[in-house]
Scaffold this motif. Structure first.
Motif, PDB file in Angstrom:
ATOM      1  N   SER A  75      -7.808  -2.203   2.329  1.00  0.00           N
ATOM      2  CA  SER A  75      -7.216  -0.914   1.978  1.00  0.00           C
ATOM      3  C   SER A  75      -6.356  -1.020   0.721  1.00  0.00           C
ATOM      4  O   SER A  75      -6.424  -0.162  -0.168  1.00  0.00           O
ATOM      5  N   PHE A  76      -5.560  -2.090   0.621  1.00  0.00           N
ATOM      6  CA  PHE A  76      -4.710  -2.267  -0.563  1.00  0.00           C
ATOM      7  C   PHE A  76      -5.548  -2.502  -1.814  1.00  0.00           C
ATOM      8  O   PHE A  76      -5.304  -1.901  -2.870  1.00  0.00           O
ATOM      9  N   PHE A  77      -6.534  -3.389  -1.729  1.00  0.00           N
ATOM     10  CA  PHE A  77      -7.392  -3.651  -2.877  1.00  0.00           C
ATOM     11  C   PHE A  77      -8.116  -2.378  -3.312  1.00  0.00           C
ATOM     12  O   PHE A  77      -8.333  -2.144  -4.501  1.00  0.00           O
ATOM     13  N   GLY A  78      -8.500  -1.574  -2.327  1.00  0.00           N
ATOM     14  CA  GLY A  78      -9.138  -0.310  -2.653  1.00  0.00           C
ATOM     15  C   GLY A  78      -8.215   0.603  -3.436  1.00  0.00           C
ATOM     16  O   GLY A  78      -8.638   1.267  -4.402  1.00  0.00           O
ATOM     17  N   ILE A  79      -6.949   0.676  -3.040  1.00  0.00           N
ATOM     18  CA  ILE A  79      -5.977   1.510  -3.754  1.00  0.00           C
ATOM     19  C   ILE A  79      -5.793   1.024  -5.191  1.00  0.00           C
ATOM     20  O   ILE A  79      -5.711   1.828  -6.129  1.00  0.00           O
ATOM     21  N   ILE A  80      -5.736  -0.295  -5.377  1.00  0.00           N
ATOM     22  CA  ILE A  80      -5.579  -0.834  -6.734  1.00  0.00           C
ATOM     23  C   ILE A  80      -6.747  -0.401  -7.607  1.00  0.00           C
ATOM     24  O   ILE A  80      -6.565   0.008  -8.764  1.00  0.00           O
ATOM     25  N   CYS A  81      -7.958  -0.485  -7.069  1.00  0.00           N
ATOM     26  CA  CYS A  81      -9.136  -0.091  -7.848  1.00  0.00           C
ATOM     27  C   CYS A  81      -9.179   1.426  -8.080  1.00  0.00           C
ATOM     28  O   CYS A  81      -9.630   1.882  -9.131  1.00  0.00           O
ATOM     29  N   GLU A  82      -8.709   2.182  -7.109  1.00  0.00           N
ATOM     30  CA  GLU A  82      -8.737   3.639  -7.231  1.00  0.00           C
ATOM     31  C   GLU A  82      -7.660   4.154  -8.185  1.00  0.00           C
ATOM     32  O   GLU A  82      -7.915   5.043  -9.004  1.00  0.00           O
ATOM     33  N   GLU A 127       0.829  -1.198   0.000  1.00  0.00           N
ATOM     34  CA  GLU A 127       0.000   0.000   0.000  1.00  0.00           C
ATOM     35  C   GLU A 127       0.869   1.256   0.000  1.00  0.00           C
ATOM     36  O   GLU A 127       0.587   2.227  -0.715  1.00  0.00           O
ATOM     37  N   ALA A 128       1.948   1.212   0.779  1.00  0.00           N
ATOM     38  CA  ALA A 128       2.853   2.366   0.834  1.00  0.00           C
ATOM     39  C   ALA A 128       3.619   2.543  -0.471  1.00  0.00           C
ATOM     40  O   ALA A 128       3.945   3.666  -0.868  1.00  0.00           O
ATOM     41  N   ALA A 129       3.888   1.431  -1.167  1.00  0.00           N
ATOM     42  CA  ALA A 129       4.703   1.491  -2.379  1.00  0.00           C
ATOM     43  C   ALA A 129       3.892   1.887  -3.614  1.00  0.00           C
ATOM     44  O   ALA A 129       4.455   2.370  -4.594  1.00  0.00           O
ATOM     45  N   PHE A 130       2.572   1.687  -3.571  1.00  0.00           N
ATOM     46  CA  PHE A 130       1.768   1.865  -4.771  1.00  0.00           C
ATOM     47  C   PHE A 130       1.026   3.195  -4.807  1.00  0.00           C
ATOM     48  O   PHE A 130       0.018   3.328  -5.488  1.00  0.00           O
ATOM     49  N   VAL A 131       1.472   4.162  -4.070  1.00  0.00           N
ATOM     50  CA  VAL A 131       0.827   5.475  -4.087  1.00  0.00           C
ATOM     51  C   VAL A 131       1.302   6.247  -5.320  1.00  0.00           C
ATOM     52  O   VAL A 131       2.498   6.466  -5.509  1.00  0.00           O
ATOM     53  N   ASN A 132       0.349   6.633  -6.159  1.00  0.00           N
ATOM     54  CA  ASN A 132       0.635   7.438  -7.355  1.00  0.00           C
ATOM     55  C   ASN A 132       1.712   6.803  -8.233  1.00  0.00           C
ATOM     56  O   ASN A 132       2.640   7.455  -8.689  1.00  0.00           O
TER      57      ASN A 132
END
Length: 836
Positions: free
Chosen positions: A453-460, A368-373
């Motif tokens: 939270s991680f899956f949400g970031i991938i979808c977002e 999650e920390a690595a996949f921001v933007n």
């Protein structure tokens, strides 16, 4: 590998005696002869042990061994040690295997094993070996030692050499490895693979071929890589051969492939993506075997993934910002976490459940920390796809554990309109104390939170990119399933997080629901509307059950609105197949919303909610009740199918009983908006009259009853519905007309069916009420009772009517056990009374 060159070429000194010259000549000559025979014969001929040629070959090997034994004696006497004899023994063993003489090869290998220890200055080790006998390894011995520790020890000693022995250069180490590979080949080919299952256990002993290859790698890495390549081919052949054998060998196959992957890391062909792909392939195949045979332990696959993770982790540490490596490592850790939870469910002991669950949770947090933007490469999308597959398995395992810990708690209910799935009735036996269960629940909750939270970031952040990559590579995890898995993860998060005693949890859970709504709108997805409705309803349903109606209204209202929009405006694939179920859920949710408003005294809102519920229920629910009314009384039908009758009861109470001054809209008028024909809701109108009568002591409902009865007489024609028409006419204020109707009913009901033909005639005469003929005695008694009462009210004498009515009632009630003071009533009495 060592070549099969002659002893003379390999010798580093000149022969000292005529006997030595003759022995070496014999060895070289016989090896050449064996090479020629091997090239001239096919494989089938080589392994035909009873042929004359095979007898000649065996005699040649006996001659070779005698010559080697002579050389060995001369070597001992002259005290001149080199590796010429050992190399010759190796070549002899290789030829024995080529000719299918694995038994002789293993016997000779034991001689070579002792010589290697002696040559390297470790004679004391040789004397301590447990099996120095060169007894023939025949089929009887194998059947005795099969699956025993003795057999593993016997061949294990043969496969290993102590690492402490003194070796001068890489050629000596290469000879040891060549010997070990030779023994491995003999074990693989012996009796069509009977000894292959022993190989994994032999590899776990210190001094195995892996250890010696590592030792060689420190001196000559290039040569060591070639030996690893040979080992990989042998292990691949062994696993394939073991797979073709009968019996359950999946654990041994898994271990062989694990050793093969370990060897692959040391070769020049090693690439991390290829290695990772093979790891997943092997692990997935074993998981399929687990589904076929649940008795197989999860521990073997758990150990496999742990070994693979230890190999991958250094690459992650070297490049901590490499998405590909992070995804690979996380995928392995998620697999370990999934297997740890499955092991807990299967009650396997000695597994560090909490540590593995924590590692999986931390993997999600790291990603999650690595996949921001960030955007991903094509290779990284493949790694992400693999992680999503393992994430889905992990979610299912977490859900199973949560269900097992929630046994006895009222989570989902059909009254809440949430799909009623089968509960897992198994307990977590390994968790002995409430503290252990609470600790597990928190650990699973933290894992699910990180995963959601991680899956949400991938979808977002990456959903559109991922969808585009899937069009290029259809083998990726499907995008629609990605979003559904994300929603399922959100759903599991809600169930593990929402706590009615913690007001904070409501805000956290609703934030995730709103997050799902944003993702759905951003990506133009309609299916999530239903999930969002279910999630709001889950929260509202718990609050409703706990009588927190004020707090329950808002989430239930949102649930109804989202489901209504999904039903009538969204057009996802497959919605039509579930339309009946969705309408049923929507009707029930509006009903619960009305119940909340009723409890709060908000009568107008309650009435609107109940009316919306009546409009929302699928036509099939009304049809079921109408069909049952053709065969049963109003009371029995309402007991068997209580959904709509219960709603009518609530609607009548909120719209008329609790507010008598308000304009009352009869239930049938609301229902006819969707039903069209009055006769299809006539049974429900009869039930509505029954509800109004039950509240007659509070409010004057007589006028409304009469209005509804007039409607029933319009729908129940004399020709088609005589019995139901007579049943409805007893409430008429026109007593004279009532007497006429009851007289008609009595005449019809008094007709006895003396034959099958007369019964058929009677049933044809009563039209669509033929299903009610079984209740004729009850209706006849009712008709006589009401005729007598109405006649009495009209001042008409009809004393026979009461006598006949009492006689009929006596016949109906005679077999029912009396209920009253002093009577003993059993469960059987009650059951019989219900049936009658």
């Amino acid at each position: 590998m060592l070549s099969a060159s002659t002893l003379a070429k390999k010798s580093s000194r000149k022969p000292t005696t005529t006997l030595e010259v003759a022995a070496k000549y014999t060895i070289n000559n016989n090896l050449r002869e064996l090479n020629q025979l091997l090239q001239s014969q096919d494989e089938k001929e080589n392994k035909e042990k009873s042929s004359p040629k095979m007898d000649k070959i065996q005699k040649t090997f006996e001659t070779l061994l005698r010559a080697l034994e002579t050389l060995a004696k001369l070597e001992t006497r002259n005290k001149t040690y080199n590796l010429d004899i050992e190399k010759a023994y190796y070549n002899v063993i290789t030829k024995m295997i080529d000719f299918g003489l694995q038994e002789n090869a293993l016997k000779t290998a034991r001689l070579l094993h002792s010589r290697l220890l002696k040559c390297f200055g470790k004679c004391s080790i040789a004397t301590n070996l447990r099996h120095q006998s060169t007894t023939s390894i025949n089929e009887t011995n194998i059947s005795k030692l099969k699956y025993s520790s003795d057999l593993i020890t016997f061949f294990g000693d043969l496969c290993v050499l102590p690492l402490e022995i003194e070796t001068k250069n890489h050629e000596e180490i290469l000879l040891v490895i060549a010997y070990q590979l030779c023994v491995l080949r003999a074990l693989i080919e012996y009796k069509d693979g009977q000894l292959i299952k022993l190989i994994p256990a032999c590899f776990e002993m210190t001094g195995n071929v892996f250890d010696w290859c590592q030792k060689l790698g420190k001196l000559r890495k290039d040569i060591a890589a070639k030996q690893y390549g040979i080992l990989i081919r042998m292990l691949s052949r062994a696993s394939s051969q073991l797979q073709s054998l009968s019996g359950n060998n999946c654990i041994e196959i898994l271990r062989l492939r694990a050793f093969s992957l370990r060897a692959f890391v040391e070769t020049e062909q090693f690439k991390l993506p290829l290695f990772f792909e093979q790891c997943l392939k092997v692990g997935t195949q074993f998981e399929k075997n687990l589904k076929i045979n649940p008795k197989i332990s999860f521990k073997a696959l758990l150990c496999f993934y742990q070994d693979m993770n230890r190999i991958i982790q250094p690459y992650v540490d070297q490049s901590p910002k490499c998405h590909s490596n992070l995804l690979k490592s996380a995928t392995i850790k998620l697999s370990i976490g999934h297997l740890a939870i499955e092991s807990l469910i299967s009650e396997e002991e000695d597994i560090k459940y909490f540590a593995y669950i924590r590692d999986a949770k931390e993997s999600f947090s790291t990603l999650e920390a690595a996949f921001v933007n960030e955007s991903l490469s094509q290779e990284e999308f493949i790694d992400l796809s693999n992680l999503l597959k393992k994430g889905e398995l992990l979610r299912k395992s977490c859900k199973t554990v949560c269900e097992m810990m929630n046994i006895g708690k009222k989570q989902d209910s059909m009254n809440l309109g949430i799909s009623n799935k089968k509960k897992n009735t198994k307990n977590l036996a390994l968790l002995q104390t409430p503290q252990d269960k609470e600790r597990l629940y928190k650990a699973i909750g933290a894992l699910v939170w990180s995963g959601a939270s991680f899956f949400g970031i991938i979808c977002e952040k990456l959903f559109s990119q991922y969808k585009a990559q899937h069009q290029i590579n259809p083998c990726l995890f499907p995008p629609d399933r990605l979003f559904l898995v994300t929603l399922d993860m959100f759903d599991l998060f809600l169930r593990t997080t929402f706590n009615i005693s913690d007001p904070h949890s409501y805000a956290i859970c609703t934030s995730f629901i709103e997050r799902a709504l944003v993702i759905a709108r951003t990506n133009c997805l309609e299916e999530p509307l239903r999930w969002i409705s279910n999630s709001y309803y889950y929260i509202g349903g718990i609050l409703y059950r706990e009588n927190q109606n004020q707090d329950a209204v808002e989430p239930i209202r949102k649930s109804c609105n989202f489901l209504y929009n999904y039903l009538y405006y969204a057009k996802p694939e497959g919605k039509m197949l579930q339309e009946e179920e969705i309408k049923l859920q929507l009707g029930k949710r509006f009903e619960v919303l009305g119940a909340c408003h009723t409890a709060l005294g908000e009568i107008e809102n309650a009435r609107n909610a109940f009316e919306q519920s009546l409009r929302s229920f699928p036509i099939s629910e009304y049809d079921k009740f109408s069909s049952l009314m053709k065969e049963e009384s109003v009371l029995v039908a309402s007991q068997h199918l209580p959904i709509i009758p219960r709603l009518i009861d609530r609607h009548v109470k909120s719209s008329y009983i609790d507010s008598p001054d308000a304009v009352f809209t009869p239930t049938h008028e609301i229902m006819m908006i969707t039903r069209g024909e009055g006769i299809k809701v006539a049974g429900l109108v009869e039930y509505q009259i029954r509800v109004l009568k039950s509240h007659g002591n509070k409010v004057d409902t007589y006028k409304v009853q009469m209005t509804l009865c007039e409607k029933l007489l319009e729908w129940y024609s004399v020709e088609d519905f005589p019995l139901r028409r007579a049943r409805s006419s007893k409430n008429q204020k026109d007593r004279e007309h009532t007497l006429v109707l009851l007289a008609t009913a009595k005449e019809l009901l008094k007709t006895e069916a003396r034959s099958l033909r007369s019964l058929s005639f009677i049933l044809s005469e009563i039209g669509e009420d033929s299903g009610l003929y079984k209740l004729k005695q009850f209706y006849l008694a009712t008709a006589y009772s009401w005729s007598s009462i109405v006649s009495q009210e009209c001042r008409q004498r009809f004393p026979e009517g009461f006598k006949i009515a009492l006689t009929l009632w006596k016949g109906i009630l005679i077999d029912i056990h009396p209920f009253g003071d002093g009577s003993i009533v059993t469960e059987n009495h009650l059951e019989e009374a219900k049936k009658k």
